[in-house]
Design a protein around this motif. Structure first.
Motif, PDB file in Angstrom:
ATOM      1  N   ASN A   1      67.307  37.452  45.531  1.00  0.00           N
ATOM      2  CA  ASN A   1      66.249  37.942  44.644  1.00  0.00           C
ATOM      3  C   ASN A   1      66.761  38.147  43.225  1.00  0.00           C
ATOM      4  O   ASN A   1      66.088  37.815  42.249  1.00  0.00           O
ATOM      5  N   THR A   2      67.971  38.703  43.107  1.00  0.00           N
ATOM      6  CA  THR A   2      68.515  38.959  41.792  1.00  0.00           C
ATOM      7  C   THR A   2      68.853  37.677  41.061  1.00  0.00           C
ATOM      8  O   THR A   2      68.632  37.542  39.858  1.00  0.00           O
ATOM      9  N   HIS A   3      69.386  36.678  41.780  1.00  0.00           N
ATOM     10  CA  HIS A   3      69.686  35.413  41.123  1.00  0.00           C
ATOM     11  C   HIS A   3      68.414  34.689  40.702  1.00  0.00           C
ATOM     12  O   HIS A   3      68.407  33.981  39.698  1.00  0.00           O
ATOM     13  N   ALA A   4      67.324  34.906  41.427  1.00  0.00           N
ATOM     14  CA  ALA A   4      66.043  34.335  40.985  1.00  0.00           C
ATOM     15  C   ALA A   4      65.638  34.956  39.655  1.00  0.00           C
ATOM     16  O   ALA A   4      65.127  34.283  38.759  1.00  0.00           O
ATOM     17  N   ALA A   5      65.888  36.243  39.507  1.00  0.00           N
ATOM     18  CA  ALA A   5      65.611  36.901  38.230  1.00  0.00           C
ATOM     19  C   ALA A   5      66.485  36.326  37.126  1.00  0.00           C
ATOM     20  O   ALA A   5      66.050  36.144  35.998  1.00  0.00           O
TER      21      ALA A   5
ATOM     22  N   ARG B   1      59.621  42.042  39.063  1.00  0.00           N
ATOM     23  CA  ARG B   1      58.358  41.871  39.786  1.00  0.00           C
ATOM     24  C   ARG B   1      58.041  43.102  40.638  1.00  0.00           C
ATOM     25  O   ARG B   1      57.602  42.997  41.781  1.00  0.00           O
ATOM     26  N   GLY B   2      58.272  44.266  40.075  1.00  0.00           N
ATOM     27  CA  GLY B   2      57.929  45.523  40.729  1.00  0.00           C
ATOM     28  C   GLY B   2      58.957  46.034  41.715  1.00  0.00           C
ATOM     29  O   GLY B   2      58.776  47.121  42.272  1.00  0.00           O
ATOM     30  N   THR B   3      60.043  45.301  41.930  1.00  0.00           N
ATOM     31  CA  THR B   3      61.068  45.690  42.899  1.00  0.00           C
ATOM     32  C   THR B   3      62.325  46.130  42.164  1.00  0.00           C
ATOM     33  O   THR B   3      62.815  45.413  41.289  1.00  0.00           O
ATOM     34  N   PRO B   4      62.873  47.306  42.508  1.00  0.00           N
ATOM     35  CA  PRO B   4      64.091  47.764  41.830  1.00  0.00           C
ATOM     36  C   PRO B   4      65.260  46.813  42.061  1.00  0.00           C
ATOM     37  O   PRO B   4      65.440  46.282  43.158  1.00  0.00           O
ATOM     38  N   ILE B   5      66.028  46.576  41.012  1.00  0.00           N
ATOM     39  CA  ILE B   5      67.271  45.808  41.124  1.00  0.00           C
ATOM     40  C   ILE B   5      68.360  46.806  41.491  1.00  0.00           C
ATOM     41  O   ILE B   5      68.734  47.662  40.701  1.00  0.00           O
ATOM     42  N   ARG B   6      68.870  46.694  42.716  1.00  0.00           N
ATOM     43  CA  ARG B   6      69.772  47.716  43.240  1.00  0.00           C
ATOM     44  C   ARG B   6      71.234  47.475  42.901  1.00  0.00           C
ATOM     45  O   ARG B   6      72.043  48.385  43.002  1.00  0.00           O
ATOM     46  N   ARG B   7      71.603  46.270  42.521  1.00  0.00           N
ATOM     47  CA  ARG B   7      73.006  45.975  42.246  1.00  0.00           C
ATOM     48  C   ARG B   7      73.344  46.322  40.797  1.00  0.00           C
ATOM     49  O   ARG B   7      72.866  45.679  39.856  1.00  0.00           O
TER      50      ARG B   7
END
Length: 221
Positions: free
Chosen positions: A15-19, A66-72
């Motif tokens: 998900n993070t790499h998609a960002a 997209r509304g989801t926290p980036i946790r890393r």
């Protein structure tokens, strides 16, 4: 349990790499290089505009994609390293090849820790932000607060901000000083005068930063 944790971590990475793909190719290459890679330079006005990117930085410093926290945290720190601000006050994630705007509710960073050394005018106040930037308050990094208001109107105290770095114009990139850190600052405050108004403030690197009006005793008998 270990296998489930690895699957969850893999999903977060994807998900993070998609960002990162939306943020630009340079960011993607940095992500592959790891959290200790050097951030790209932030050239003024360079890169193809991608319009608005689906990032939101909340008031508490949480980054959402997209509304989801980036946790890393290393990823958040990397995004923060390519953040700039234009002459109109808009925030951009900018790389040498691409750039796009993001939404910031208040300030993009939060000062979460305070260290101080010395006393009086030679005191040095050092702040650590939520993205592990260390900033020493002083002439290049002022503390700013809407301090010149009656005490009855400022509630628990004005919200101070720390200048982290310059933007492309008059609007700087700032860190909001967390409430717990503000209380530490208040404990270090001393009386002073700013623009002819008595106030309470703090010294750092020979600069006085006002935090609030100086309370005045009730003149009625």
């Amino acid at each position: 349990m270990v296998q489930q944790a690895r699957v969850t971590q893999l999903a977060d990475d994807q998900n993070t790499h998609a960002a990162f793909d939306l943020a630009g190719a340079e960011c993607s290459s940095l992500a592959a290089a790891g959290p200790h890679a050097s951030p790209p330079e932030r050239p003024r006005g360079a890169g193809r505009s991608c319009g608005a990117l689906p990032f939101l930085v909340q008031r508490d410093g949480t980054w959402l994609y997209r509304g989801t926290p980036i946790r890393r945290k290393p990823m958040v720190c990397l995004f923060a390293s390519v953040l700039t601000r234009d002459a109109e006050g808009a925030y951009w994630m900018q790389t040498p090849t691409e750039r796009g705007t993001i939404t910031v509710e208040d300030a993009p960073f939060v000062a979460v820790e305070l260290h101080w050394a010395g006393c009086g005018r030679s005191q040095v106040l050092s702040f650590r932000t939520n993205v592990d930037l260390v900033v020493c308050a002083g002439p290049e990094h002022p503390i700013q607060a809407d301090w010149n208001v009656p005490c009855a109107e400022c509630g628990s105290g004005p919200v101070p901000y720390l200048h982290v770095r310059d933007g492309d114009g008059a609007f700087p990139i700032q860190a909001r000083i967390a409430r717990a850190v503000y209380y530490e600052l208040a404990a270090l405050a001393v009386p002073g005068v700013c623009c002819g108004v008595p106030c309470l403030g703090v010294w750092s690197r020979n600069v006085f930063f006002p935090l609030s009006r100086l309370p005045t005793p009730d003149a009625s008998e």
